[in-house]
Scaffold this active site. Structure first.
Site, mmCIF file in Angstrom:
data_model
loop_
_atom_site.group_PDB
_atom_site.id
_atom_site.type_symbol
_atom_site.label_atom_id
_atom_site.label_comp_id
_atom_site.label_asym_id
_atom_site.label_seq_id
_atom_site.Cartn_x
_atom_site.Cartn_y
_atom_site.Cartn_z
ATOM 1 N N ASP A 167 0.853 -1.191 0.000
ATOM 2 C CA ASP A 167 0.000 0.000 0.000
ATOM 3 C C ASP A 167 0.890 1.244 0.000
ATOM 4 O O ASP A 167 1.896 1.306 0.701
ATOM 5 C CB ASP A 167 -0.918 -0.012 1.229
ATOM 6 N N ILE A 168 0.511 2.236 -0.765
ATOM 7 C CA ILE A 168 1.295 3.462 -0.894
ATOM 8 C C ILE A 168 1.259 4.285 0.403
ATOM 9 O O ILE A 168 2.141 5.110 0.633
ATOM 10 C CB ILE A 168 0.772 4.286 -2.103
ATOM 11 N N ASN A 187 -12.691 -3.617 2.466
ATOM 12 C CA ASN A 187 -13.653 -2.527 2.555
ATOM 13 C C ASN A 187 -14.562 -2.615 1.335
ATOM 14 O O ASN A 187 -14.085 -2.665 0.198
ATOM 15 C CB ASN A 187 -12.929 -1.180 2.577
ATOM 16 N N GLY A 225 -15.569 2.756 3.680
ATOM 17 C CA GLY A 225 -14.344 3.484 3.376
ATOM 18 C C GLY A 225 -13.657 3.036 2.103
ATOM 19 O O GLY A 225 -12.497 3.381 1.867
ATOM 20 N N GLN A 226 -14.361 2.260 1.257
ATOM 21 C CA GLN A 226 -13.730 1.845 -0.001
ATOM 22 C C GLN A 226 -13.537 3.062 -0.898
ATOM 23 O O GLN A 226 -14.468 3.840 -1.107
ATOM 24 C CB GLN A 226 -14.593 0.796 -0.720
ATOM 25 N N HIS A 249 -9.854 -5.431 -3.510
ATOM 26 C CA HIS A 249 -8.541 -5.561 -2.870
ATOM 27 C C HIS A 249 -8.728 -5.935 -1.415
ATOM 28 O O HIS A 249 -9.544 -5.341 -0.715
ATOM 29 C CB HIS A 249 -7.717 -4.270 -2.990
ATOM 30 N N HIS A 309 -6.862 -5.856 2.123
ATOM 31 C CA HIS A 309 -5.718 -5.285 2.854
ATOM 32 C C HIS A 309 -5.176 -6.390 3.762
ATOM 33 O O HIS A 309 -5.923 -6.922 4.585
ATOM 34 C CB HIS A 309 -6.162 -4.126 3.750
#
Ligand code: 5GP
Ligand code: ZN
Length: 115
Positions: free
Chosen positions: A31-32, A88, A94-95, A101, A103
């Site tokens: 994740d960035i 999510n 909160g998507q 994806h 997490h």
């Protein structure tokens, strides 16, 4: 491929990412904006909007994503200490990226309940 989808562009290598795991139908990258020492996103290479869409597709892909998450946890050294896999799904959860994806989070005490 959805041409305006960020994660489709990562699959297509049009946007760089630090890839840590790959299977025939999944890709995983860091994740960035990591929220834990381990924060990897595991996605399907094909475009599905969210985990519900993958479940509806009913083709074993959800199984492959979950197995990839497990492999990532082992590879990252958090399988023993504990980790969380979060999908999510929808705006209230909160998507923000509408390409499925999971997490994979670990490496710290994650707390419960989530925010
Ligand atoms: P969501 O909020 O949809 O569950 O998660 C989207 C995640 O994608 C966020 O944790 C966010 O930091 C991550 N993200 C957004 N843009 C990029 C990007 O360009 N590269 C990577 N590696 N992660 C991204
Ligand atoms: Zn996509």
């Amino acid at each position: 491929m959805e041409t305006d989808c960020l994660f489709c562009k990562i699959v297509a290598k049009e946007i760089p990412a630090e890839i840590v795991h790959e299977t025939a139908r999944t890709l995983a990258f860091r994740d960035i904006n990591p929220q834990a020492p381990t924060h990897v996103l595991v996605i399907s290479k094909g475009h599905y909007a969210d985990a519900g869409a993958v479940a509806d597709a009913d083709d074993g892909l959800a199984d492959e994503i979950l197995k990839a998450a497990r492999s990532i946890a082992v590879q990252e050294g958090v399988a023993e200490s504990g980790y969380r896999v979060v999908f999510n799904t929808g705006p209230a959860a909160g998507q923000t990226v509408f390409h499925v994806h999971g997490h994979v989070l670990g490496g710290r005490d994650l707390g419960w309940p989530p925010g």
